[in-house]
Enzyme design. Structure first.
Site, mmCIF file in Angstrom:
data_model
loop_
_atom_site.group_PDB
_atom_site.id
_atom_site.type_symbol
_atom_site.label_atom_id
_atom_site.label_comp_id
_atom_site.label_asym_id
_atom_site.label_seq_id
_atom_site.Cartn_x
_atom_site.Cartn_y
_atom_site.Cartn_z
ATOM 1 N N ASP A 41 1.003 -1.238 -0.004
ATOM 2 C CA ASP A 41 0.045 0.023 0.152
ATOM 3 C C ASP A 41 1.078 1.347 0.053
ATOM 4 O O ASP A 41 1.428 1.531 1.037
ATOM 5 C CB ASP A 41 -0.772 0.057 1.265
ATOM 6 C CG ASP A 41 -1.996 0.900 0.988
ATOM 7 O OD1 ASP A 41 -1.876 2.136 0.362
ATOM 8 O OD2 ASP A 41 -3.066 0.726 1.833
ATOM 9 N N HIS A 42 0.894 1.907 -1.282
ATOM 10 C CA HIS A 42 1.677 3.036 -1.243
ATOM 11 C C HIS A 42 1.430 4.140 -0.563
ATOM 12 O O HIS A 42 2.147 5.439 -0.551
ATOM 13 C CB HIS A 42 2.055 3.347 -2.749
ATOM 14 C CG HIS A 42 0.559 3.748 -3.461
ATOM 15 N ND1 HIS A 42 0.230 5.056 -3.393
ATOM 16 C CD2 HIS A 42 -0.078 3.084 -4.123
ATOM 17 C CE1 HIS A 42 -0.961 4.983 -4.053
ATOM 18 N NE2 HIS A 42 -1.402 3.903 -4.575
#
Length: 193
Positions: free
Chosen positions: A123-124
């Protein structure tokens, strides 16, 4: 607003920091280490036609492998316990089965050379870059052609053909020939016999 102000305190507390520590349990990491050693010694350098032997080794590590499946010696399987294959399916040399979550391969499905099936990402949106895993379902009578990439959480319908080097980012419908980057349905798959 600065970058550091965009993240709330709750975001920072709930997002697992995969940059500073492992994303998987100690038990998982030990299991993968043992699998890697067994794979290196008893799987990777076996003759190509030793499918029964390789099926047995995968089953010892928790894989659910159907009858007459062909798993070739140079296929790379990350965690066998997250792999389920129905009868008469195959995984070719050079394929990467990155099974951080369940990967289900249907009846008489062909995974060609160099295909990368990836059930995990990060999850950036969080600085800790937490791991996200999503299962992948590949139906019956599917052919995934050479060097295609299958994203986490994707379902590929029965009878679907995924063209070589396609990047599959969303679900693909049943009995369609699909190709491209991103992969899109092109035409119905019709058998001539």
């Amino acid at each position: 607003m600065s970058t550091t102000q965009k993240f709330t305190k709750i975001d920072l507390l709930t997002a697992r920091n995969s940059l500073n520590g492992p994303s998987f349990s100690f038990k998982n990491r030990v299991g993968r280490l043992i699998w890697w050693l067994v794979c290196l010694l008893f799987f990777r350098y076996t003759p190509k036609n030793f499918h029964v032997w390789r099926r047995a080794i995968l089953r010892l590590f928790g894989a659910q492998i159907g009858r007459k499946c062909h798993i070739y010696p140079k296929a790379r399987i990350w965690a066998p316990w997250n792999l389920k294959m129905e009868d008469e399916s195959s995984i070719a040399d050079g394929s990467i089965i990155y099974s951080q979550d369940l990967i289900h391969i249907g009846f008489r499905t062909i995974i060609s050379q160099g295909v990368h099936i990836c059930a995990g990402t990060h999850d950036h949106r969080y600085r800790g870059f937490p791991l996200i895993t999503k299962p992948i379902y590949i139906g019956d009578w599917v052919w995934i052609a050479a060097e295609a990439f299958i994203h986490p959480g994707v379902s590929i319908g029965d009878g679907c053909v995924i063209g070589a080097r396609s990047v599959v980012t969303k679900n693909m419908p049943k009995w369609m020939v699909c190709s491209g980057f991103p992969c899109e349905p092109l035409k119905p798959r019709i058998f001539l016999d």
